[in-house]
Design a protein around this motif. Sequence first.
Motif, PDB file in Angstrom:
ATOM      1  N   UNK A 173      38.165  43.739  32.133  1.00 15.37           N
ATOM      2  CA  UNK A 173      39.401  44.166  32.666  1.00 15.37           C
ATOM      3  C   UNK A 173      39.698  43.496  34.011  1.00 15.37           C
ATOM      4  N   UNK A 174      40.882  43.620  34.569  1.00 14.63           N
ATOM      5  CA  UNK A 174      41.578  42.925  35.720  1.00 14.63           C
ATOM      6  C   UNK A 174      40.526  43.083  36.815  1.00 14.63           C
ATOM      7  N   UNK A 175      40.108  44.414  37.036  1.00 16.94           N
ATOM      8  CA  UNK A 175      38.977  44.853  37.999  1.00 16.94           C
ATOM      9  C   UNK A 175      37.773  44.037  37.876  1.00 16.94           C
ATOM     10  N   UNK A 176      37.110  43.901  36.718  1.00 22.85           N
ATOM     11  CA  UNK A 176      36.002  43.204  36.601  1.00 22.85           C
ATOM     12  C   UNK A 176      36.183  41.629  36.943  1.00 22.85           C
ATOM     13  N   UNK A 177      37.280  41.217  36.631  1.00 24.76           N
ATOM     14  CA  UNK A 177      37.322  39.773  36.979  1.00 24.76           C
ATOM     15  C   UNK A 177      37.695  39.505  38.295  1.00 24.76           C
ATOM     16  N   UNK A 178      38.185  40.592  39.320  1.00 18.50           N
ATOM     17  CA  UNK A 178      38.335  40.422  40.495  1.00 18.50           C
ATOM     18  C   UNK A 178      36.827  40.558  40.965  1.00 18.50           C
ATOM     19  N   UNK A 179      35.939  41.478  40.671  1.00 20.75           N
ATOM     20  CA  UNK A 179      34.620  41.532  41.115  1.00 20.75           C
ATOM     21  C   UNK A 179      33.814  40.355  40.878  1.00 20.75           C
ATOM     22  N   UNK A 180      33.922  39.844  39.643  1.00 15.14           N
ATOM     23  CA  UNK A 180      33.324  38.523  39.195  1.00 15.14           C
ATOM     24  C   UNK A 180      33.672  37.347  40.347  1.00 15.14           C
ATOM     25  N   UNK A 181      34.992  37.228  40.611  1.00 11.10           N
ATOM     26  CA  UNK A 181      35.522  36.174  41.639  1.00 11.10           C
ATOM     27  C   UNK A 181      34.905  36.673  42.830  1.00 11.10           C
TER      28      UNK A 181
END
Length: 67
Positions: free
Chosen positions: A32-40
């Motif tokens: 998800x977009x939220x997962x991508x943001x957390x990874x970033x």
Amino acid sequence: MTSGRVALAVLLRAAQWELDKAAFELGAGRYTKDERHRLADQLVELASVLRHDEVAPLNLAERNEAL
């Protein structure tokens, strides 16, 4: 291994696991977009730690003596 090196090793391993998960889930369209943001955010934090001088480079001679 000093506590600073241990902490860095833990951060590196956590990032590796999350990157592996991201590669798998992205390929399947499930990251998800939220997962991508957390990874970033995690990678930015890791980059910051890597840039600081508090973590001395690993001395291979010191490591070999400890073995």
